[in-house]
Design a protein around this motif. Sequence first.
Motif, short mmCIF file in Angstrom:
data_model
loop_
_atom_site.label_atom_id
_atom_site.label_comp_id
_atom_site.label_asym_id
_atom_site.label_seq_id
_atom_site.Cartn_x
_atom_site.Cartn_y
_atom_site.Cartn_z
N GLY A 1 2.82 -72.04 -1.04
CA GLY A 1 3.81 -71.03 -0.71
C GLY A 1 4.03 -69.98 -1.78
N ALA A 2 4.96 -69.10 -1.50
CA ALA A 2 5.17 -67.92 -2.35
C ALA A 2 5.82 -68.26 -3.68
N GLU A 3 6.48 -69.41 -3.79
CA GLU A 3 7.16 -69.75 -5.04
C GLU A 3 6.29 -70.53 -6.01
N VAL A 4 5.02 -70.73 -5.66
CA VAL A 4 4.07 -71.40 -6.56
C VAL A 4 2.87 -70.47 -6.74
N ASP A 5 2.67 -69.98 -7.94
CA ASP A 5 1.53 -69.12 -8.25
C ASP A 5 0.39 -69.97 -8.78
N VAL A 6 -0.82 -69.71 -8.32
CA VAL A 6 -2.01 -70.40 -8.80
C VAL A 6 -2.76 -69.47 -9.75
N LEU A 7 -2.93 -69.91 -10.99
CA LEU A 7 -3.55 -69.09 -12.03
C LEU A 7 -4.70 -69.84 -12.67
N ASP A 8 -5.58 -69.11 -13.34
CA ASP A 8 -6.70 -69.74 -14.02
C ASP A 8 -6.21 -70.51 -15.24
N ILE A 9 -6.82 -71.64 -15.48
CA ILE A 9 -6.38 -72.50 -16.58
C ILE A 9 -6.54 -71.82 -17.94
N ASP A 10 -7.48 -70.88 -18.05
CA ASP A 10 -7.67 -70.17 -19.31
C ASP A 10 -6.49 -69.26 -19.65
N ALA A 11 -5.63 -69.00 -18.66
CA ALA A 11 -4.46 -68.14 -18.89
C ALA A 11 -3.25 -68.92 -19.39
N PHE A 12 -3.38 -70.23 -19.53
CA PHE A 12 -2.22 -71.08 -19.83
C PHE A 12 -1.60 -70.75 -21.18
N LEU A 13 -2.39 -70.72 -22.23
CA LEU A 13 -1.82 -70.47 -23.56
C LEU A 13 -1.18 -69.08 -23.63
N GLY A 14 -1.82 -68.09 -23.01
CA GLY A 14 -1.24 -66.75 -23.01
C GLY A 14 0.09 -66.70 -22.28
N ALA A 15 0.20 -67.49 -21.20
CA ALA A 15 1.44 -67.49 -20.43
C ALA A 15 2.60 -68.07 -21.24
N LEU A 16 2.29 -69.00 -22.15
CA LEU A 16 3.35 -69.60 -22.96
C LEU A 16 4.07 -68.53 -23.78
N GLY A 17 3.35 -67.53 -24.22
CA GLY A 17 3.93 -66.49 -25.05
C GLY A 17 4.88 -65.56 -24.31
N GLN A 18 4.92 -65.66 -22.98
CA GLN A 18 5.78 -64.79 -22.18
C GLN A 18 7.03 -65.50 -21.69
N LEU A 19 7.22 -66.76 -22.09
CA LEU A 19 8.31 -67.55 -21.52
C LEU A 19 9.65 -67.24 -22.18
N PRO A 20 10.72 -67.28 -21.39
CA PRO A 20 12.07 -67.19 -21.97
C PRO A 20 12.49 -68.57 -22.47
N GLY A 21 13.11 -68.64 -23.61
CA GLY A 21 13.56 -69.92 -24.13
C GLY A 21 14.99 -70.22 -23.74
N PRO A 22 15.42 -71.45 -23.92
CA PRO A 22 14.66 -72.58 -24.46
C PRO A 22 13.63 -73.11 -23.44
N VAL A 23 12.47 -73.51 -23.96
CA VAL A 23 11.39 -74.06 -23.15
C VAL A 23 11.35 -75.56 -23.38
N ARG A 24 11.45 -76.31 -22.31
CA ARG A 24 11.39 -77.78 -22.42
C ARG A 24 9.95 -78.24 -22.59
N VAL A 25 9.72 -79.02 -23.65
CA VAL A 25 8.39 -79.56 -23.94
C VAL A 25 8.56 -81.03 -24.31
N ASP A 26 7.71 -81.86 -23.76
CA ASP A 26 7.75 -83.29 -24.09
C ASP A 26 6.89 -83.52 -25.33
N PRO A 27 7.51 -83.87 -26.47
CA PRO A 27 6.75 -84.02 -27.71
C PRO A 27 5.85 -85.25 -27.73
#
Length: 606
Positions: free
Chosen positions: A250-276
């Motif tokens: 559906g429209a609320e789930v975007d499918v992107l290439d896996i190579d774009a993952f690290l770049g997408a992290l740099g565009q996120l608003p914080g706080p970002v939840r990450v499991d250490p």
Amino acid sequence: MYQNFATTARPEQGPPRLAKLRERMATEQLDGWIVPRGDTWRGENVRARDERLAWLTGFTGSAGFAAILADKAGVFIDGRYKIQIKAQVAPEFTAVDWPGTRLADWLVANLPEGGTVGYDAWLHTPEEIRELHGKLHPKGIGLKPCDNLVDAIWEDRPAPPPAPFIAWPDEFAGKSHAEKRAEIAARLREAGQRCAVLTLPDSIAWLLNIRGDDVPSTPVPLSFAIIDDAGRTELFCPKGKADELREYLGAEVDVLDIDAFLGALGQLPGPVRVDPNSAPAIVETTLKDWDIAIAEAEDPCVLPKARKNAAEIAGARAAHLRDATAVCRFLHWLDDEAEKLASGGHKLTEIGVVKALEGFRRETGELRGISFETIAGAGPNGAITHYRVTEDSDREVKPGELLLVDSGGQYLDGTTDITRTMAIGTPPADARECYTRVLQGMIALSRARFPKGLAGRDLDALARYPLWLAGLDYDHGTGHGVGAYLSVHEGPQRISKGAGTVIEPGMILSNEPGYYREGAFGIRIENLIVTREAPALPGADDREMLDFETLTWVPIDRRLVVTEMLSRAELDWIDAYHAATFDKIGPRLDGAARDWLEAACAPLRA
């Protein structure tokens, strides 16, 4: 996936590969290199291209790692693999008792001040790196993230599997992915977090109701995802993997290439939840490079996934009845084979056992694959806890031995895991007493009734106590979590000496005490159980209690039970279990197989 019996690694392959790795280490000016068993996604089962530890050392166990230095090569393994590793690695590698010996302590003891240890930041978590740094830095030993050195010398590294992801029906999931995304988004808002980075494939599979065929035996989609506090989700996967799911997602789930993952992290608003404890260290490094606020917390999907809903539990019940029917057909066949062995002139091998059992499961017409590689250990091979039979190790099943068979199936409605240990003819001396003590432990956990709020560590001793009375024990956990058409080893729920997760209603667990005598035999009896609210007892206080519902319905070998060792309550339990087994499975069998089941389920107490 179905079983193959190829020998995937040999001891003699290790030394030349070790020499090449050390040459690469010298080029990179590294004094050490860490080789984990797991992959980027922290899975127990990994793709052939990610079997770095096995490729380098020959060790094929499901847990462990190696630390390679210029003059030492330690392979860290726990008690389950003390026997297995002896046959799999060359003398150039040294087995290290783990977790008795910690990696950091071993490195400090074997590296000089000023040494540098390299690691792949995709293969280690932030918590792992912090722990290492905290112990190595005061000793003058540094850590350095690098491109993977094993990959650099692995010339014939296998390609990734091409199979696309599939949708998992809502009728089995019990909730739509929209409902699940809304649930997780609410948790993020409550915690004041803008989004969460998901790196565990089974969490992504649960959240989006999708499955994959990327790793053996576990139907997870190898991918990454980011979900925000409104429930909108980005799915990062290799090209072509989810193309057919765009309309379903559906429209609320975007499918992107896996190579774009690290770049997408740099565009996120914080706080970002990450499991250490599960995310790759490179995720936190990237977020810090972009000066994005990080909220370290457990993956928000882990506990909701572990707490199975009514539809998932119903699916598990159905899958276990189907699977039990196949296993009972197999055990009937095995008894016929054992009679032929006793008369002479007939041969049965471990591979023959595995193929037969898989065949009975395939005959259900609903088997999607095995849930792990079947363990079929005859005689002394049964004492190898995670034994995998190969064409090289295949052993004849002989009269006068025990046969341990641990196996499971993946069905669209559920995942199964069962172990039975059978006598082939007259069992070895002491085996019946040991078997009965294992059975007593399994019964004790099956009958457990306990207050809400207890963890797996609080229940573990119930299964061990009958063995402890005789000075015996086993070196593995008593129980692990099990997924819903997902991982047969699911966290965070488990039953073991160190398991701190609270056991909650809906959690499916294994119940599998054992005993192993090196060079002689192995014993394990395993059922799956699901946690539920316990019924109130007359006259009891109002404390909330839990107990377990048994999911597995397959006879326990009565020939190995020393009836005189069992209490009245234990005899009542096993007779009731066998009566229920016959009631549930008997109508699914006919002819000789049904007659066999009736005899196998006869009461122990006249």
